[in-house]
Design a protein around this motif. Sequence first.
Motif, PDB file in Angstrom:
ATOM      1  N   GLY A  93       0.855  -1.617   0.161  1.00 22.47           N
ATOM      2  CA  GLY A  93      -0.325   0.048  -0.191  1.00 22.47           C
ATOM      3  C   GLY A  93       1.271   1.440  -0.122  1.00 22.47           C
ATOM      4  O   GLY A  93       0.678   2.286  -1.166  1.00 22.47           O
ATOM      5  N   ARG A  94       1.868   1.197   0.434  1.00 23.36           N
ATOM      6  CA  ARG A  94       2.825   2.167   0.885  1.00 23.36           C
ATOM      7  C   ARG A  94       3.223   2.776  -0.497  1.00 23.36           C
ATOM      8  O   ARG A  94       3.153   3.878  -0.604  1.00 23.36           O
ATOM      9  N   LEU A  95       4.077   1.599  -1.110  1.00 22.40           N
ATOM     10  CA  LEU A  95       4.549   2.682  -2.750  1.00 22.40           C
ATOM     11  C   LEU A  95       3.568   2.696  -3.464  1.00 22.40           C
ATOM     12  O   LEU A  95       3.977   2.886  -4.433  1.00 22.40           O
ATOM     13  N   ARG A  96       2.296   2.148  -3.466  1.00 15.28           N
ATOM     14  CA  ARG A  96       1.438   2.543  -4.683  1.00 15.28           C
ATOM     15  C   ARG A  96       0.711   3.946  -3.645  1.00 15.28           C
ATOM     16  O   ARG A  96       1.347   5.388  -4.921  1.00 15.28           O
ATOM     17  N   GLU A  97       0.994   4.026  -2.370  1.00 15.20           N
ATOM     18  CA  GLU A  97       1.015   5.530  -2.415  1.00 15.20           C
ATOM     19  C   GLU A  97       2.048   6.436  -2.693  1.00 15.20           C
ATOM     20  O   GLU A  97       2.341   7.953  -2.967  1.00 15.20           O
ATOM     21  N   LEU A  98       3.278   5.794  -2.794  1.00 20.23           N
ATOM     22  CA  LEU A  98       3.833   6.361  -3.257  1.00 20.23           C
ATOM     23  C   LEU A  98       4.204   7.216  -4.714  1.00 20.23           C
ATOM     24  O   LEU A  98       5.119   7.845  -5.835  1.00 20.23           O
ATOM     25  N   GLY A  99       3.339   6.697  -5.859  1.00 15.17           N
ATOM     26  CA  GLY A  99       3.086   6.850  -6.897  1.00 15.17           C
ATOM     27  C   GLY A  99       3.565   5.361  -7.915  1.00 15.17           C
ATOM     28  O   GLY A  99       3.757   5.960  -9.241  1.00 15.17           O
ATOM     29  N   HIS A 100       3.686   4.080  -7.233  1.00 20.80           N
ATOM     30  CA  HIS A 100       4.382   3.690  -8.236  1.00 20.80           C
ATOM     31  C   HIS A 100       3.280   2.402  -9.072  1.00 20.80           C
ATOM     32  O   HIS A 100       2.345   2.117  -7.731  1.00 20.80           O
ATOM     33  N   ASP A 101       3.781   1.504  -9.842  1.00 20.09           N
ATOM     34  CA  ASP A 101       2.354   0.951 -10.404  1.00 20.09           C
ATOM     35  C   ASP A 101       2.818  -0.917  -9.951  1.00 20.09           C
ATOM     36  O   ASP A 101       3.736  -1.189 -10.641  1.00 20.09           O
ATOM     37  N   VAL A 102       2.098  -0.966  -8.893  1.00 21.88           N
ATOM     38  CA  VAL A 102       2.360  -2.256  -8.069  1.00 21.88           C
ATOM     39  C   VAL A 102       1.243  -2.881  -8.944  1.00 21.88           C
ATOM     40  O   VAL A 102       0.341  -2.854  -8.219  1.00 21.88           O
ATOM     41  N   ARG A 103       1.734  -4.120  -9.552  1.00 21.74           N
ATOM     42  CA  ARG A 103       1.226  -5.491  -9.274  1.00 21.74           C
ATOM     43  C   ARG A 103       0.979  -6.430  -8.489  1.00 21.74           C
ATOM     44  O   ARG A 103       1.692  -6.801  -8.513  1.00 21.74           O
ATOM     45  N   HIS A 104      -0.005  -6.838  -7.645  1.00 19.75           N
ATOM     46  CA  HIS A 104       0.267  -7.932  -6.815  1.00 19.75           C
ATOM     47  C   HIS A 104      -0.662  -8.812  -7.257  1.00 19.75           C
ATOM     48  O   HIS A 104      -2.030  -8.664  -7.326  1.00 19.75           O
ATOM     49  N   PHE A 105      -0.373 -10.097  -7.573  1.00 21.99           N
ATOM     50  CA  PHE A 105      -0.729 -11.224  -7.288  1.00 21.99           C
ATOM     51  C   PHE A 105      -0.579 -12.320  -6.666  1.00 21.99           C
ATOM     52  O   PHE A 105       0.401 -12.898  -6.119  1.00 21.99           O
ATOM     53  N   THR A 106      -1.259 -13.300  -6.167  1.00 23.12           N
ATOM     54  CA  THR A 106      -1.610 -14.051  -5.019  1.00 23.12           C
ATOM     55  C   THR A 106      -0.832 -15.855  -5.606  1.00 23.12           C
ATOM     56  O   THR A 106      -2.695 -16.410  -6.220  1.00 23.12           O
ATOM     57  N   LEU A 107      -0.859 -16.907  -5.439  1.00 17.13           N
ATOM     58  CA  LEU A 107      -0.085 -18.004  -6.010  1.00 17.13           C
ATOM     59  C   LEU A 107      -0.738 -18.676  -4.855  1.00 17.13           C
ATOM     60  O   LEU A 107      -0.121 -19.190  -4.099  1.00 17.13           O
ATOM     61  N   LEU A 108      -2.036 -19.506  -5.502  1.00 14.78           N
ATOM     62  CA  LEU A 108      -3.142 -20.421  -4.209  1.00 14.78           C
ATOM     63  C   LEU A 108      -2.907 -21.353  -4.952  1.00 14.78           C
ATOM     64  O   LEU A 108      -2.516 -21.783  -6.362  1.00 14.78           O
ATOM     65  N   ALA A 109      -2.781 -22.451  -4.521  1.00 16.91           N
ATOM     66  CA  ALA A 109      -2.823 -24.050  -4.246  1.00 16.91           C
ATOM     67  C   ALA A 109      -3.336 -24.553  -3.028  1.00 16.91           C
ATOM     68  O   ALA A 109      -3.506 -24.228  -2.327  1.00 16.91           O
ATOM     69  N   GLU A 110      -4.651 -25.739  -3.407  1.00 18.35           N
ATOM     70  CA  GLU A 110      -5.269 -26.830  -2.649  1.00 18.35           C
ATOM     71  C   GLU A 110      -3.824 -26.560  -1.569  1.00 18.35           C
ATOM     72  O   GLU A 110      -2.682 -27.577  -2.020  1.00 18.35           O
TER      73      GLU A 110
END
Length: 209
Positions: A93-110
């Motif tokens: 969140g803070r990196l986004r507030e600083l104006g950076h283009d942050v793409r967040h992905f969560t890898l999930l599996a059983e």
Amino acid sequence: MLLWINGPFGGGKTQTAHEIRRRLPGSVVCDPEHVGFGLHRTLPPGLRGDFQDLASWRHGVVEVLDLALTRHDGVVIAPMTVTDSGHFAETVGRLRELGHDVRHFTLLAERATVLRRLRERGVGRLLGAVTSRPAPRGESWAVRQLDHCLERLAEPEFAEHLWTDHTTVPKTADRIAVLAGLTLRPNNEGRLRTRMRQVGVGLRHIRFD
């Protein structure tokens, strides 16, 4: 652009990050875990808890990634498990507030898939060969954290979610690239070479403390 790759321990974050780096010219992997390792090594063993609970880790990660994103001419990739909402806000969140283009992905599996991957990691086989005994499984820190990670990371705040039970690391990297609007070099490796390279990545990331 920052690609923050989240997921449970043993979920394939580091392998995916290095697969993207291999196939995306100019990209770099900046692993926030290394900041935590450094902080741990400055503390007596009895005081080492979860380094994410240290404000110095959260602030340090933001400072380091902010510098990399500002000064490096290329995509930055950060493979790191974060399940706490407050810690997530203070880093991603803070990196986004600083104006950076942050793409967040969560890898999930059983759960069974992640447990199998933990057993198959190079570190487990290496330890088993050295000690002539199976590597610790149920007692390992990663396994103890697994249920909590899977439950928390499935929450909407940790989207975008990518399920990886029936896919490979190269294909997961392809999916992330498409979602982030990036173009990776074609993956022309055979299965054996891919597996050998992935084992090498795993061995380079073994922790001994």
